[in-house]
Design an enzyme around this catalytic site. Sequence first.
Site, PDB file in Angstrom:
ATOM      1  N   GLY A  46       0.848  -1.194   0.000  1.00  0.00           N
ATOM      2  CA  GLY A  46       0.000   0.000   0.000  1.00  0.00           C
ATOM      3  C   GLY A  46       0.877   1.235   0.000  1.00  0.00           C
ATOM      4  O   GLY A  46       2.071   1.155   0.328  1.00  0.00           O
ATOM      5  N   GLN A  51       2.657   9.973   1.953  1.00  0.00           N
ATOM      6  CA  GLN A  51       3.967   9.310   1.979  1.00  0.00           C
ATOM      7  C   GLN A  51       4.862   9.734   0.821  1.00  0.00           C
ATOM      8  O   GLN A  51       6.072   9.526   0.860  1.00  0.00           O
ATOM      9  CB  GLN A  51       3.807   7.779   1.933  1.00  0.00           C
ATOM     10  CG  GLN A  51       3.208   7.208   3.207  1.00  0.00           C
ATOM     11  CD  GLN A  51       3.106   5.705   3.134  1.00  0.00           C
ATOM     12  OE1 GLN A  51       2.197   5.173   2.511  1.00  0.00           O
ATOM     13  NE2 GLN A  51       4.052   5.003   3.751  1.00  0.00           N
ATOM     14  N   CYS A  94       5.675  -0.308   7.605  1.00  0.00           N
ATOM     15  CA  CYS A  94       5.295   0.907   6.885  1.00  0.00           C
ATOM     16  C   CYS A  94       6.496   1.374   6.081  1.00  0.00           C
ATOM     17  O   CYS A  94       7.616   1.393   6.598  1.00  0.00           O
ATOM     18  CB  CYS A  94       4.863   1.998   7.871  1.00  0.00           C
ATOM     19  SG  CYS A  94       4.354   3.526   7.064  1.00  0.00           S
ATOM     20  N   LEU A  95       6.258   1.736   4.838  1.00  0.00           N
ATOM     21  CA  LEU A  95       7.359   2.164   3.974  1.00  0.00           C
ATOM     22  C   LEU A  95       8.005   3.448   4.485  1.00  0.00           C
ATOM     23  O   LEU A  95       9.134   3.757   4.122  1.00  0.00           O
ATOM     24  CB  LEU A  95       6.871   2.346   2.532  1.00  0.00           C
ATOM     25  CG  LEU A  95       6.442   1.037   1.842  1.00  0.00           C
ATOM     26  CD1 LEU A  95       5.820   1.335   0.483  1.00  0.00           C
ATOM     27  CD2 LEU A  95       7.616   0.084   1.706  1.00  0.00           C
ATOM     28  N   HIS A 136      -4.746   0.979   7.535  1.00  0.00           N
ATOM     29  CA  HIS A 136      -3.408   1.585   7.645  1.00  0.00           C
ATOM     30  C   HIS A 136      -3.301   2.797   6.706  1.00  0.00           C
ATOM     31  O   HIS A 136      -2.778   3.852   7.082  1.00  0.00           O
ATOM     32  CB  HIS A 136      -2.357   0.513   7.312  1.00  0.00           C
ATOM     33  CG  HIS A 136      -0.936   0.971   7.306  1.00  0.00           C
ATOM     34  ND1 HIS A 136      -0.013   0.578   8.251  1.00  0.00           N
ATOM     35  CD2 HIS A 136      -0.255   1.784   6.460  1.00  0.00           C
ATOM     36  CE1 HIS A 136       1.166   1.134   7.982  1.00  0.00           C
ATOM     37  NE2 HIS A 136       1.045   1.872   6.893  1.00  0.00           N
ATOM     38  N   GLU A 137      -3.826   2.653   5.489  1.00  0.00           N
ATOM     39  CA  GLU A 137      -3.719   3.746   4.499  1.00  0.00           C
ATOM     40  C   GLU A 137      -4.643   4.913   4.835  1.00  0.00           C
ATOM     41  O   GLU A 137      -4.266   6.082   4.681  1.00  0.00           O
ATOM     42  CB  GLU A 137      -4.012   3.221   3.087  1.00  0.00           C
ATOM     43  CG  GLU A 137      -3.121   2.083   2.595  1.00  0.00           C
ATOM     44  CD  GLU A 137      -1.647   2.304   2.799  1.00  0.00           C
ATOM     45  OE1 GLU A 137      -1.212   3.466   2.842  1.00  0.00           O
ATOM     46  OE2 GLU A 137      -0.916   1.306   2.933  1.00  0.00           O
ATOM     47  N   HIS A 140      -3.054   7.053   7.287  1.00  0.00           N
ATOM     48  CA  HIS A 140      -2.073   7.971   6.683  1.00  0.00           C
ATOM     49  C   HIS A 140      -2.744   9.260   6.212  1.00  0.00           C
ATOM     50  O   HIS A 140      -2.172  10.350   6.337  1.00  0.00           O
ATOM     51  CB  HIS A 140      -1.379   7.315   5.482  1.00  0.00           C
ATOM     52  CG  HIS A 140      -0.158   6.506   5.817  1.00  0.00           C
ATOM     53  ND1 HIS A 140       0.942   7.031   6.466  1.00  0.00           N
ATOM     54  CD2 HIS A 140       0.146   5.212   5.565  1.00  0.00           C
ATOM     55  CE1 HIS A 140       1.863   6.085   6.596  1.00  0.00           C
ATOM     56  NE2 HIS A 140       1.411   4.964   6.062  1.00  0.00           N
TER      57      HIS A 140
HETATM   58  O1  GNR Z   1       3.931  -2.588   2.651  1.00  0.00           O
HETATM   59  C1  GNR Z   1       3.238  -2.489   3.668  1.00  0.00           C
HETATM   60  N1  GNR Z   1       2.931  -3.593   4.384  1.00  0.00           N
HETATM   61  C2  GNR Z   1       1.996  -3.614   5.409  1.00  0.00           C
HETATM   62  C3  GNR Z   1       1.962  -4.728   6.234  1.00  0.00           C
HETATM   63  C4  GNR Z   1       1.049  -4.803   7.248  1.00  0.00           C
HETATM   64  C5  GNR Z   1       0.156  -3.786   7.451  1.00  0.00           C
HETATM   65  C6  GNR Z   1       0.191  -2.661   6.657  1.00  0.00           C
HETATM   66  C7  GNR Z   1       1.108  -2.574   5.628  1.00  0.00           C
HETATM   67  S1  GNR Z   1       1.129  -1.173   4.613  1.00  0.00           S
HETATM   68  C8  GNR Z   1       2.793  -1.153   4.115  1.00  0.00           C
HETATM   69  C9  GNR Z   1       3.018  -0.073   3.079  1.00  0.00           C
HETATM   70  C10 GNR Z   1       2.760   1.273   3.706  1.00  0.00           C
HETATM   71  O2  GNR Z   1       3.506   1.833   4.455  1.00  0.00           O
HETATM   72  N2  GNR Z   1       1.609   1.826   3.412  1.00  0.00           N
HETATM   73  O3  GNR Z   1       1.281   3.013   3.960  1.00  0.00           O
HETATM   74 NI    NI Z   2       2.387   3.110   5.859  1.00  0.00          NI
END
Ligand code: GNR
Ligand code: NI
Length: 173
Positions: A46, A51, A94-95, A136-137, A140
């Site tokens: 995601g 980001q 999270c990236l 999660h997104e 953000h």
């Molecule tokens: O790549 C991602 N893996 C992930 C694993 C578990 C829960 C959420 C994520 S999202 C993350 C990419 C990211 O930072 N998206 O905002």
């Molecule tokens: Ni993230």
Amino acid sequence: MAKRKILIFPNASLRRKAERVVKITDRTRKLAEDMLETMYDAPGIGLAGPQVGVMQRIFVMDCSPKDGDADPRVFIDPELVWESDEVEKREEGCLSFPGQFADVFRPAKVVATFLDIDGDPKEEEFEGIHARCVQHEIDHLNGKLFIDHVSLVKRQLIKRKLAKEMQERRERK
Ligand code: GNR
Ligand code: NI
């Protein structure tokens, strides 16, 4: 398509609330393509506008299994309209926090409304890793990060490890 730079915590943009897109233009479509390329390159499942420094309510996602067909998806102006009482623990990364992981509890299932890339309104139920990623997104887009869902002790540990990791990267250059 063009890859964009992923902002790393504690970049201030990651704490700002993104604005609604409302009107989908050529720039929006270009942004979505760039975000997908950036996400696949990372690699991640995601990626949200903030980001890559774009303060718009847009995210991309592909939670398909590595050995299966790709499933690139774009979500614009998403809203959670239902979440299950049942919660689930999963490890999140999270990236914007390279190399950092923590167990997070969240609702197991959610329903979200959103516009797709053609501007068509959609409502969809998500479960499993998809539900996890959607939440999660959307976090953000509201300036919220996965570390906000963990204990203070774990949060401080992640911040410290990330700072160390980024320092080491700078020294290696
Ligand atoms: O790549 C991602 N893996 C992930 C694993 C578990 C829960 C959420 C994520 S999202 C993350 C990419 C990211 O930072 N998206 O905002
Ligand atoms: Ni993230």
